[in-house]
Design an enzyme around this catalytic site. Structure first.
Site, mmCIF file in Angstrom:
data_model
loop_
_atom_site.group_PDB
_atom_site.id
_atom_site.type_symbol
_atom_site.label_atom_id
_atom_site.label_comp_id
_atom_site.label_asym_id
_atom_site.label_seq_id
_atom_site.Cartn_x
_atom_site.Cartn_y
_atom_site.Cartn_z
ATOM 1 N N GLU A 56 0.829 -1.213 0.000
ATOM 2 C CA GLU A 56 0.000 0.000 0.000
ATOM 3 C C GLU A 56 0.860 1.258 0.000
ATOM 4 O O GLU A 56 0.502 2.279 -0.577
ATOM 5 C CB GLU A 56 -0.887 0.039 1.253
ATOM 6 C CG GLU A 56 -1.869 -1.106 1.392
ATOM 7 C CD GLU A 56 -1.282 -2.295 2.142
ATOM 8 O OE1 GLU A 56 -0.071 -2.569 2.007
ATOM 9 O OE2 GLU A 56 -2.035 -2.961 2.869
ATOM 10 N N ARG A 207 16.552 -18.975 -3.803
ATOM 11 C CA ARG A 207 17.514 -19.706 -2.948
ATOM 12 C C ARG A 207 17.954 -18.838 -1.777
ATOM 13 O O ARG A 207 18.125 -19.320 -0.656
ATOM 14 C CB ARG A 207 18.748 -20.091 -3.761
ATOM 15 C CG ARG A 207 18.536 -21.286 -4.663
ATOM 16 C CD ARG A 207 19.853 -21.587 -5.347
ATOM 17 N NE ARG A 207 19.750 -22.651 -6.322
ATOM 18 C CZ ARG A 207 20.660 -22.861 -7.266
ATOM 19 N NH1 ARG A 207 21.703 -22.068 -7.386
ATOM 20 N NH2 ARG A 207 20.509 -23.867 -8.105
#
Ligand code: AOF
Ligand code: ZN
Length: 341
Positions: A56, A207
């Protein structure tokens, strides 16, 4: 992509959030869109990483810059600084602006200040929300906004919102694991580099966020992979090599990354000690991990030739949760579990 005025705002919010799926760990992936009085898309924002601004906040920042022409905070990534600047400079500019958010705006101050309070203070007219926040500490933002006079509508594209949120819900109290692989259009998965640089960077970013990477023993013996996040300068996760025999060449880089634990085990139970787990490998590995896997992530490279091995004898059907098309096709999927006949 320039947001189109015709696309459903929640669709745009969902799409931008998926770009950061799992990369926000341990936070949820969230998207937000600001809409102008004629339904035009003003801005699209996503939560990109834990500790960073919420979706937001990016959406409000960009809408403010667009509406006001003031670009002071256009590049700002500091949540507190954006909140403070908008509070002192908004000057009623959001009076006719509405928003769509994939997750109820947070009511609390965590690593970043409360989104619900910022939306309230900006005087946003109305808010579409896909899902409630399952985190009790952050929930209640919609109530706070309704009480302050913002019209809040829950359940907009709720199914899609729930799918986006599924990893976050799971890793609250158990492991979330996904199986990742790359293939060519002809189905082959061997023969060197398959996917685009963008896809490989995406894998390294994943990863960097995962705390365990599971890999089959044969892949380690044949490919001698490092399994780190060097393409983004990130950290290397711990590794579980799933193998009945411990006959590995310990001089390969995989075993020599500082601070990393490497397990060689014939059971996958170790996964249960970790919260975000990526599994890499071929058909055998996919079959062995079926019961541990929540989702599948497939990269399909638009090319033929260069390999000879496919995913073999696997029989599996998936529901596509989200697809992104760039240099490769990226598919987030979930197995359709058929009821026994
Ligand atoms: C939102 N918008 O984009 C996200 C939310 O420590 P913090 O301040 O980053 O807060 C993390 C919590 O906030 C997280 O557990 C979840 O409940 C909510 N995430 N909320 O309004 C966002 N990512
Ligand atoms: Zn928030």
């Amino acid at each position: 992509m320039k947001p189109s005025a015709r696309a459903h705002p929640m669709r745009l919010a969902l799409d931008v959030a998926w770009e950061f799926q799992l990369l926000t760990f341990p936070n949820p992936a969230v998207g937000a869109v600001c809409v102008g009085p004629s339904g035009e898309i003003l801005s699209v924002g996503a939560h990109k990483k834990a500790g960073g601004p919420h979706a937001e906040v990016y959406a409000l920042r960009d809408a403010y810059v667009r509406l006001s022409g003031d670009s002071m905070i256009a590049e700002c990534d500091d949540s507190h600084a954006i909140h403070d600047y908008l509070r002192t400079h908004h000057n009623g500019i959001f009076e006719h602006v509405s928003m769509a958010v994939t997750l109820e705006p947070c009511s609390h101050s965590g690593k970043t200040p409360s989104c619900a309070m910022l939306i309230r203070d900006m005087g946003i007219k109305s808010l579409d929300i896909a899902c409630k926040d399952p985190n009790p500490a952050a929930a209640g933002g919609a109530r706070m906004l309704s009480d302050a006079g913002t019209e809040c509508r829950f359940g907009v594209m709720e199914e899609e919102g729930k799918a986006l949120l599924e990893p976050f819900v799971r890793w609250q109290n158990r492991t979330f694991a996904f199986f990742k692989w790359a293939q060519r259009l002809d189905g082959t998965v061997d023969g060197g580099i398959i996917s685009s640089e963008g896809s490989r960077i995406h894998v390294h970013a994943l990863r960097d966020k995962c705390d365990l990477l599971v890999i089959g023993g044969n892949t380690v013996r044949c490919d001698r992979p490092t399994l780190d996040a060097r393409l983004i300068g990130g950290r290397a996760p711990d590794v579980l090599i799933y193998s009945r025999t411990d006959d590995f060449d310990r001089s390969i880089p995989l075993f020599n990354v500082e601070g990393r634990k490497v397990y060689v085990e014939s059971s996958l139970e170790r996964m249960r000690d970790y919260r975000l787990v990526m599994i890499e490998g071929g058909a055998g590995m996919m079959a062995s991990c079926a019961l541990y896997c929540d989702w599948h992530l497939g990269y399909v490279a638009p090319k033929f030739g260069g390999g000879s091995v496919g995913m073999g004898s696997i029989t599996e059907e998936f529901e596509v949760l989200h697809a992104t098309i760039s240099d490769d096709i990226r598919l987030w999927m979930k197995t359709i579990r058929k009821k026994p006949e």
